[in-house]
Design an enzyme around this catalytic site. Sequence first.
Site, PDB file in Angstrom:
ATOM      1  CB  SER D  54      -0.928  -0.033   1.204  1.00  0.00           C
ATOM      2  OG  SER D  54      -1.866   0.995   1.086  1.00  0.00           O
ATOM      3  CD  GLU D  55      -1.501   3.857  -2.704  1.00  0.00           C
ATOM      4  OE1 GLU D  55      -1.452   2.630  -2.501  1.00  0.00           O
ATOM      5  OE2 GLU D  55      -2.332   4.393  -3.461  1.00  0.00           O
ATOM      6  CG  ASN D  56      -0.714   3.565   3.651  1.00  0.00           C
ATOM      7  OD1 ASN D  56      -0.783   2.763   2.723  1.00  0.00           O
ATOM      8  ND2 ASN D  56      -1.284   3.353   4.806  1.00  0.00           N
TER       9      ASN D  56
END
Lengths: 273, 273, 227, 227
Positions: D54-56
């Site tokens: 996930s990009e976070n």
Amino acid sequence: MPINKIVASFDEAVADIEDGAVIMVGGFGTVVSTPSCLLEAVYRKGAKNLTTVSNSSGFGADIWRMQGAPFPEDMDILVRNERIKKAIVSAPVSALYVNNFEKLLRAGKVDIEMVPQGTLAERVRAAKAGLGGVYIPTGIGTVVEEGKEKKVIDGREYLLELPIKADFALIHAHKGDRWGNLVYRGTSRTFNPTMAGAARVTIAEVDEIVELGELDPECIVTPGVYVDRVVERPKVAPAQEGEITDTQALESTRRFREEVEAVKRTKERGGAQ
Amino acid sequence: MPINKIVASFDEAVADIEDGAVIMVGGFGTVVSTPSCLLEAVYRKGAKNLTTVSNSSGFGADIWRMQGAPFPEDMDILVRNERIKKAIVSAPVSALYVNNFEKLLRAGKVDIEMVPQGTLAERVRAAKAGLGGVYIPTGIGTVVEEGKEKKVIDGREYLLELPIKADFALIHAHKGDRWGNLVYRGTSRTFNPTMAGAARVTIAEVDEIVELGELDPECIVTPGVYVDRVVERPKVAPAQEGEITDTQALESTRRFREEVEAVKRTKERGGAQ
Amino acid sequence: MSDNLRGKERLDRQIIALRVAKEFQDGDVVNLGIGIPMLASNFVPAGREVVFHSENGVLGFGEVTLPGEGDLDIVNAGGQTVRPQPGMCFFGHDESFAIVRGGHLDISVMGAYQVSEKGDLANYMVPEREVGTIGGAMDLAQGARRLIIAMNHTTKEGEPRIVKKCSYLLTAPECVDLIVTDIAVIEVTDRGLVLKEVAPGWTPEEVQSMTEPTLIVDPECHDIELM
Amino acid sequence: MSDNLRGKERLDRQIIALRVAKEFQDGDVVNLGIGIPMLASNFVPAGREVVFHSENGVLGFGEVTLPGEGDLDIVNAGGQTVRPQPGMCFFGHDESFAIVRGGHLDISVMGAYQVSEKGDLANYMVPEREVGTIGGAMDLAQGARRLIIAMNHTTKEGEPRIVKKCSYLLTAPECVDLIVTDIAVIEVTDRGLVLKEVAPGWTPEEVQSMTEPTLIVDPECHDIELM
């Protein structure tokens, strides 16, 4: 004299943020990754005409109070109080939720430079790492190309992306020490370690200040050299007053709960019936 | 099927490194940061005409045996056996020590592209991060400029530096798991995490393989997504045979010991007399 | 250089390092190059807290320890074991040079073959040896806020190392701020090279006779303090 | 679209996510976008090990959990809490997008407003709303080895979302590999769009009638499996 980057209060930490400053704000979309108390202090200080650099533009405190986050303010505190002149931002609005930034944008009350998220991260890192620019393939064939130098390298097109320089970086970490060494918690690193050291002055809001040497040297994520000031959140969060009135927040949380429950049911029965 | 990147032997791990391959080799100047067993396996495999990408070019096993390093081979094993066609390297030779690479270089038996250390790190990272190139100020006004595009950005001169792409990255880490997650030990990270994921195939030599979940998710330095193969060093290092005959190594160690002792004396008496 | 200066006593490597360390102020982040500079981590003035950076990926280490003592996985850029300290942390090479290039170092200390009167630095390639090593020198020379050179004032043959124009290949142009040698401390300024201190027993004239460019003698020029 | 198709039963969001998850092979590194795609982490086929990005800044998390359950510091890109798993790790945004841009993702799954017959993707800016959000979509669209779109086949008004040419602003040109909708599974190929599967009760002709470009019907076209 021992090095001591610890500052006693949030107001003191942001006292030199003047009108017109360029400020990076760490975090992602969630408030737990955001330097909430620093944002509140910037608001109290009264700084305006700010240029902000951030992943998103905030949703307001209600949605986070519903989640039980003890410090619920996000970028929205600067947005709704109209302190922002220009936002350099990746995810300013939401498909499901009309935030205050969207209202300002439609009203022409704020300028925006929308940047792909990875390009934003790389441009911030470029400032921190002393690079003059980087060639990035993201955005080729889209409006992101506009006004940018294009170059073909090794048969592929890239855009020249320039460093984003800022006066202040406001970040949130889990623990910090008097040298400014920082560790984070879970998925709340996000833009915080990326922005640490990318501005002229980096100010870290931490859940807890620990003694020098308490952080494992193998696990320190942000070396203290990137950090100028460290300020600790109150151990007891201030009581949140009033009802949660944000109907969008209530509705989206309800919808999501229903969806996860539907997923569970679908899975239990092994697919569609 | 569970993901399993663990490979049983060093020979198996490097079995597809063919003549003419481009290989990144992690580490700094010290052998403890170097993938020694992988380098030995590449030597045994017989691969030649290699292009290597590394910080330094090795000092040979003797100097490291003197230090008591259990796995003492460094880049020298490929150098002295003349397996290298071209070296992309930052610190190929030493001011105090004439290594085998220097002899090959003087004899015209190897090509070299010498790169400032930070530029080497950034070019390797560019390959891993999918960048087309980066503008770097290092080397302006020196021979490093030669043949490179120069650009003035925001009033300062920069050189366009291109990604270094490789077939294999050989790295050394302290612990790894079956997903390829890695942690390092102390100052032995060096180029290892930078190179992890920068080549088509990344092979990690680790001191110890641990169960999935044993590495603290907050402290994993290299996410497993960058690593293709993990191979464990023998728990008992092979016995080192023979005398240490490297007189340069003996001499430089002796000289350094004397110097540290002189520093202690100087300090004890509070300066010069 | 006249013959009577040739035998005159100069500062040893330890004392040069000691003098360099006096430049470190509280809170400075300092990188020490291989050779004399590294010894300076052992001479931090009492009561000052200085954070040492080394390009192999560490901040906050302490003194250099004897060979055989210390942990081989905790070393400086010369591969010498150093004492761990509270606050120390480790990182990889990309981060290490983001710190250097990004202007996060207060001071870099290096050795040199030659320094020019404009502050050009030549410290990586000796023409007579035909080979050299760039290493981190170019990054450090241009990246640190202040560059201090620690070196012998002349070559073994007595030729000046402080020259009008470097004859050796440059590491970086116009980067040096201060030169500490075995006979003098010289500041590089816009007006030229300013002689600030001389080794005990040496006169400004004697230092000038071993230096190619003309030195401006600071009115407050004094003996280097040896403790 | 004819009126008799308007009321015809389509797959719900959960089943679209379930179908998407069947694409995940052992060892795949997969990013799930906000909306339907995120639900796919709950439908990984039994016995397969998939690593979710996930990009976070996380790799290796498990299922989405109910609001109020789970740790607010362990969330996916939609801010939904997800179950921690052994092997999970965290990192900052620069590393997260080095993973995306550097080609280290096997699959990216996203929602869309429109997909063109060439595989152009439009999923960030709705003209009627005048605003949009790029987020990580452009990076993911061009960075992942394989891009899967999960969306409804038509707009609420019944207009096709699979079009000859996107009228909305592009997220990235020629990037989509597979489209999973509430009535069909369509592959983007060099020859054009190939209809691989249809929702139970739907015919290829009916799907075509709700799709702007001409579909090539795969000879083996069959019903989407719902479990």
